[in-house]
Design an enzyme around this catalytic site. Structure first.
Site, short mmCIF file in Angstrom:
data_model
loop_
_atom_site.label_atom_id
_atom_site.label_comp_id
_atom_site.label_asym_id
_atom_site.label_seq_id
_atom_site.Cartn_x
_atom_site.Cartn_y
_atom_site.Cartn_z
N HIS A 89 -5.40 -14.35 -44.63
CA HIS A 89 -6.23 -14.62 -45.81
C HIS A 89 -7.24 -13.52 -46.13
O HIS A 89 -7.88 -13.56 -47.17
CB HIS A 89 -6.94 -15.98 -45.66
CG HIS A 89 -5.99 -17.12 -45.55
ND1 HIS A 89 -5.50 -17.56 -44.35
CD2 HIS A 89 -5.37 -17.85 -46.51
CE1 HIS A 89 -4.65 -18.54 -44.57
NE2 HIS A 89 -4.54 -18.73 -45.86
N CYS A 132 -11.11 -20.39 -39.61
CA CYS A 132 -10.59 -19.96 -40.92
C CYS A 132 -10.07 -21.20 -41.64
O CYS A 132 -9.11 -21.83 -41.17
CB CYS A 132 -9.47 -18.93 -40.76
SG CYS A 132 -8.63 -18.60 -42.33
N CYS A 162 -6.34 -20.98 -42.86
CA CYS A 162 -5.32 -21.26 -41.82
C CYS A 162 -5.55 -22.61 -41.17
O CYS A 162 -4.70 -23.09 -40.43
CB CYS A 162 -5.37 -20.21 -40.71
SG CYS A 162 -5.01 -18.54 -41.24
N CYS A 218 -9.19 -12.69 -40.93
CA CYS A 218 -7.88 -13.18 -40.47
C CYS A 218 -6.79 -12.45 -41.24
O CYS A 218 -6.97 -12.08 -42.39
CB CYS A 218 -7.78 -14.70 -40.65
SG CYS A 218 -6.72 -15.23 -41.98
N LYS A 229 -2.63 -16.75 -56.51
CA LYS A 229 -2.97 -17.23 -57.85
C LYS A 229 -3.95 -16.26 -58.50
O LYS A 229 -3.87 -15.99 -59.68
CB LYS A 229 -3.60 -18.62 -57.74
CG LYS A 229 -2.55 -19.72 -57.87
CD LYS A 229 -3.18 -21.08 -58.08
CE LYS A 229 -3.60 -21.69 -56.77
NZ LYS A 229 -4.06 -23.07 -56.86
N HIS A 259 7.34 -20.94 -51.02
CA HIS A 259 7.77 -22.27 -50.56
C HIS A 259 9.25 -22.48 -50.89
O HIS A 259 10.00 -23.07 -50.12
CB HIS A 259 6.95 -23.38 -51.24
CG HIS A 259 5.47 -23.16 -51.21
ND1 HIS A 259 4.74 -22.94 -52.35
CD2 HIS A 259 4.59 -23.11 -50.19
CE1 HIS A 259 3.46 -22.78 -52.03
NE2 HIS A 259 3.34 -22.88 -50.72
N LYS A 315 0.70 -9.13 -51.90
CA LYS A 315 0.70 -10.51 -51.47
C LYS A 315 0.71 -11.38 -52.75
O LYS A 315 0.08 -11.01 -53.74
CB LYS A 315 -0.59 -10.74 -50.69
CG LYS A 315 -0.65 -12.05 -50.00
CD LYS A 315 -1.92 -12.15 -49.17
CE LYS A 315 -1.96 -13.52 -48.59
NZ LYS A 315 -2.86 -14.43 -48.72
N HIS A 375 5.48 -22.25 -55.14
CA HIS A 375 5.89 -20.94 -55.66
C HIS A 375 7.13 -20.46 -54.93
O HIS A 375 7.72 -21.18 -54.12
CB HIS A 375 4.74 -19.93 -55.61
CG HIS A 375 4.15 -19.72 -54.24
ND1 HIS A 375 4.88 -19.22 -53.18
CD2 HIS A 375 2.89 -19.93 -53.77
CE1 HIS A 375 4.11 -19.13 -52.12
NE2 HIS A 375 2.90 -19.57 -52.44
O1 ME8 Z 1 1.27 -23.63 -43.48
N1 ME8 Z 1 6.99 -15.54 -47.88
O2 ME8 Z 1 1.61 -24.87 -45.40
P1 ME8 Z 1 1.71 -23.74 -46.51
C1 ME8 Z 1 7.75 -16.38 -47.19
N2 ME8 Z 1 0.84 -27.06 -44.21
N3 ME8 Z 1 7.48 -17.69 -47.00
C2 ME8 Z 1 6.38 -18.19 -47.58
C3 ME8 Z 1 5.53 -17.37 -48.35
C4 ME8 Z 1 5.87 -16.00 -48.49
N4 ME8 Z 1 5.14 -15.14 -49.19
N5 ME8 Z 1 4.51 -18.13 -48.79
C5 ME8 Z 1 4.73 -19.39 -48.32
C6 ME8 Z 1 1.31 -24.70 -44.08
N6 ME8 Z 1 5.85 -19.44 -47.59
C7 ME8 Z 1 1.19 -26.00 -43.33
C8 ME8 Z 1 2.48 -26.28 -42.61
S1 ME8 Z 1 4.06 -27.76 -41.06
C9 ME8 Z 1 3.84 -28.94 -39.94
C10 ME8 Z 1 2.50 -27.50 -41.77
C11 ME8 Z 1 6.41 -20.65 -46.95
O3 ME8 Z 1 1.69 -24.47 -47.81
C12 ME8 Z 1 6.75 -20.42 -45.48
O4 ME8 Z 1 7.67 -21.38 -45.07
O5 ME8 Z 1 0.71 -22.68 -46.29
C13 ME8 Z 1 5.44 -20.66 -44.78
O6 ME8 Z 1 5.58 -20.91 -43.40
C14 ME8 Z 1 4.97 -21.90 -45.56
O7 ME8 Z 1 5.40 -21.64 -46.91
C15 ME8 Z 1 3.48 -22.12 -45.48
O8 ME8 Z 1 3.18 -23.18 -46.33
#
Ligand code: ME8
Length: 511
Positions: free
Chosen positions: A146, A125, A128, A143, A301, A20, A298, A17
């Site tokens: 979430h 959690c 997380c 947390c 989905k 990301h 926030k 989304h």
């Molecule tokens: O944490 N605002 O993956 P994840 C800004 N797999 N950035 C956002 C966002 C938002 N509302 N939502 C998502 C993980 N992001 C782990 C990471 S790395 C070794 C492992 C972006 O799929 C932002 O970069 O939950 C956030 O840190 C990341 O998506 C979290 O992605």
């Protein structure tokens, strides 16, 4: 010089989304900017595919975890193709080369006596994928990310002696003259990390007994590697660890790990400790941008308010979407976005400002010069002025990842040219001084090329088109590389005189 930049690897339980996309576009803009500045860039992104969360998501869909991972990692790849992301490698944590890399790191830590077995009970959690202490939860015991209550888990796990690294990490992230300095940005977030570090570091569980969907520990196959340890190691697998020694030596350490604040702790404390424990170099910069909400909510989905990369690209066009997303709110703090705010910025910055500049310049060439680049005295004053303002306000902000400020600099450069057109009043010159008119048109075209060179990292395909308008010679990337290396405009400007202007059509249709 080399420049290694990474995004987080995203969990495959969610569809890609705008959150990301935000991090990934930002990383891409920086990667492209560094390439234009003649760096040998390596840009890594990918997907995080192990752990309880993925296993549960697969079960809920009646799929095997591997099936879910295959399907969802493809969705991320498709999203990044849509957004024209120029990554060098897309890593998946279920790949065998990554599994080998994780095994090697974990075994090394074990052999060095940094991993030990302990019974542990804590609040976990799943969202997380981490344990929390009661004091880290809100008053309802939830947390912060979430808004769910972590559940009590009790296991005998392998622990990593994280506590041993407290002093060394504090030193690396606070002493900028240390040769292994880890710069954590922005400053306010660094202060939070430092504050938390000073309270002490507890050893952390590095394995799970109950979670099968993971990489078995090489020294005890009854347990799997904790998903965060598995995930962080992707950053070295991605540049060749452990087999491709040459590539690894060339690109490791990372110049920038980019992410949002939700996962800064893992990147600025746990990851450096793993690397130090293994004897590898730590990253140079860990940069966490803010979290954004959509109309104050926030994104989720279940709320049905998720914006997909495709929706963005369909509405604004890929290049405009890239620019808007990454410049809409200041890069660093939290912020709120909305379709209305994106529309407004699109109309002001792109349809009105840049779009208008391009279309009025083409119209002028069409009306007075049969659509040809006028053969006139070289007039570079305006291009120099434009280049100057960009040098002052664009380059530094790009290097500091202040994309919103770099965007403002681009807009003021466009303003300068639009204002010059208004004060030159070509429609009047057409009646009184056609020689000056020719010089004016020539100068607008050169200034537009300067703008295109700087705008390129945000809007590569549109800038390639803009480059063609003025009959500029060579390809924009090569010319930009030379321009940034020499720091000087070509003596005769960028255009080939008498060439016919390319008409790209409406670049930014007004919404
Ligand atoms: O944490 N605002 O993956 P994840 C800004 N797999 N950035 C956002 C966002 C938002 N509302 N939502 C998502 C993980 N992001 C782990 C990471 S790395 C070794 C492992 C972006 O799929 C932002 O970069 O939950 C956030 O840190 C990341 O998506 C979290 O992605």
């Amino acid at each position: 010089m080399k420049f290694y930049i990474t995004t987080p690897i995203y969990y495959v339980n969610d569809i890609p989304h705008i959150g990301h996309s935000y991090t990934t576009i930002a990383a891409d803009v920086l990667a492209r900017w560094k390439r234009l500045n003649n760096y040998d860039v390596f840009f890594l992104t990918g997907t995080d595919e192990h752990g309880a969360k993925i296993a549960a998501a697969a079960e809920a869909k009646g799929r095997t975890p591997q099936e879910l991972c295959d399907e969802m990692s493809l969705k991320f790849k498709e999203a990044w193709d849509i957004l024209n992301i120029s990554y060098d490698t897309f890593i998946r944590t279920t790949e065998s080369k990554h599994i080998k890399s994780v095994e090697k790191i974990v075994q090394t830590l074990f052999d060095k006596g940094l991993i030990f077995k302990k019974k542990y009970e804590g609040l976990y959690c799943v969202g997380c994928e981490r344990f929390y202490a009661q004091k880290d939860l809100d008053e309802d015991g939830c947390c912060a990310f979430h808004k769910t209550k972590p559940v009590l888990q009790s296991e005998e796990n392998y622990f990593f002696k994280l506590s041993l690294f407290q002093e060394a990490i504090l030193e690396r992230i606070t002493n900028s003259s240390n040769k292994d300095y880890i710069e954590i940005l922005p400053e306010e977030r660094k202060n939070e990390i430092v504050g938390k570090l000073k309270l002490g570091l507890e050893d952390v569980s590095f394995s799970r007994t109950a979670i099968e969907w993971g990489i078995p520990l090489p020294f005890d196959k009854t347990q799997t590697v904790y998903v965060w340890v598995d995930a962080l190691i992707n950053y070295i697998t991605g540049v060749g660890y452990p087999d491709d020694e040459e590539r690894f030596k060339k690109y490791w350490q990372a110049e920038v790990h980019l992410m949002a604040k939700d996962i800064l702790w893992f990147h600025s404390v746990i990851w450096p400790a793993i690397l130090m424990g293994t004897g590898l170099a730590t990253p140079k910069t860990v940069y966490s941008h803010g979290f954004f909400t959509l109309n104050g909510n926030k994104m989720s989905k279940s709320l049905g308010n998720v914006i997909s990369p495709k929706e963005l690209a369909d509405k604004y066009g890929v290049d405009a979407a890239r620019y808007l997303v990454v410049t809409l709110i200041p890069f660093g703090p939290d912020g709120d976005i909305s379709w209305e705010a994106l529309d407004l910025k699109y109309n002001i910055d792109l349809a009105n400002n840049l779009g208008n500049l391009i279309s009025r310049t083409i119209k002028m060439a069409e009306k007075y010069f049969e659509l040809k680049v006028p053969d006139t005295f070289v007039e570079l004053e305006l291009a120099k002025k434009t280049a100057e303002i960009l040098k002052e306000n664009f380059n530094e902000n790009m290097n500091k990842l202040l994309f919103h400020k770099a965007g403002e600099a681009l807009q003021s450069a466009i303003d300068i040219v639009n204002k010059a057109i208004e004060s030159d009043a070509p429609w009047r010159l057409a009646k009184t001084n056609t020689q000056k008119l020719a010089k004016c048109l020539f100068s607008y075209l050169q200034a537009i090329d300067v703008i295109a060179i700087h705008f390129f990292s945000f809007m590569p395909e549109i800038c390639k088109k803009i480059w063609k308008i003025s009959g500029a010679s060579g390809n924009i990337e090569d010319v930009a590389k030379k321009y940034f290396a020499d720091n000087i405009l070509p003596e005769k400007g960028f255009s080939i005189v008498n060439s016919t202007l390319f008409q790209p059509g409406v670049l930014f249709p007004r919404l």
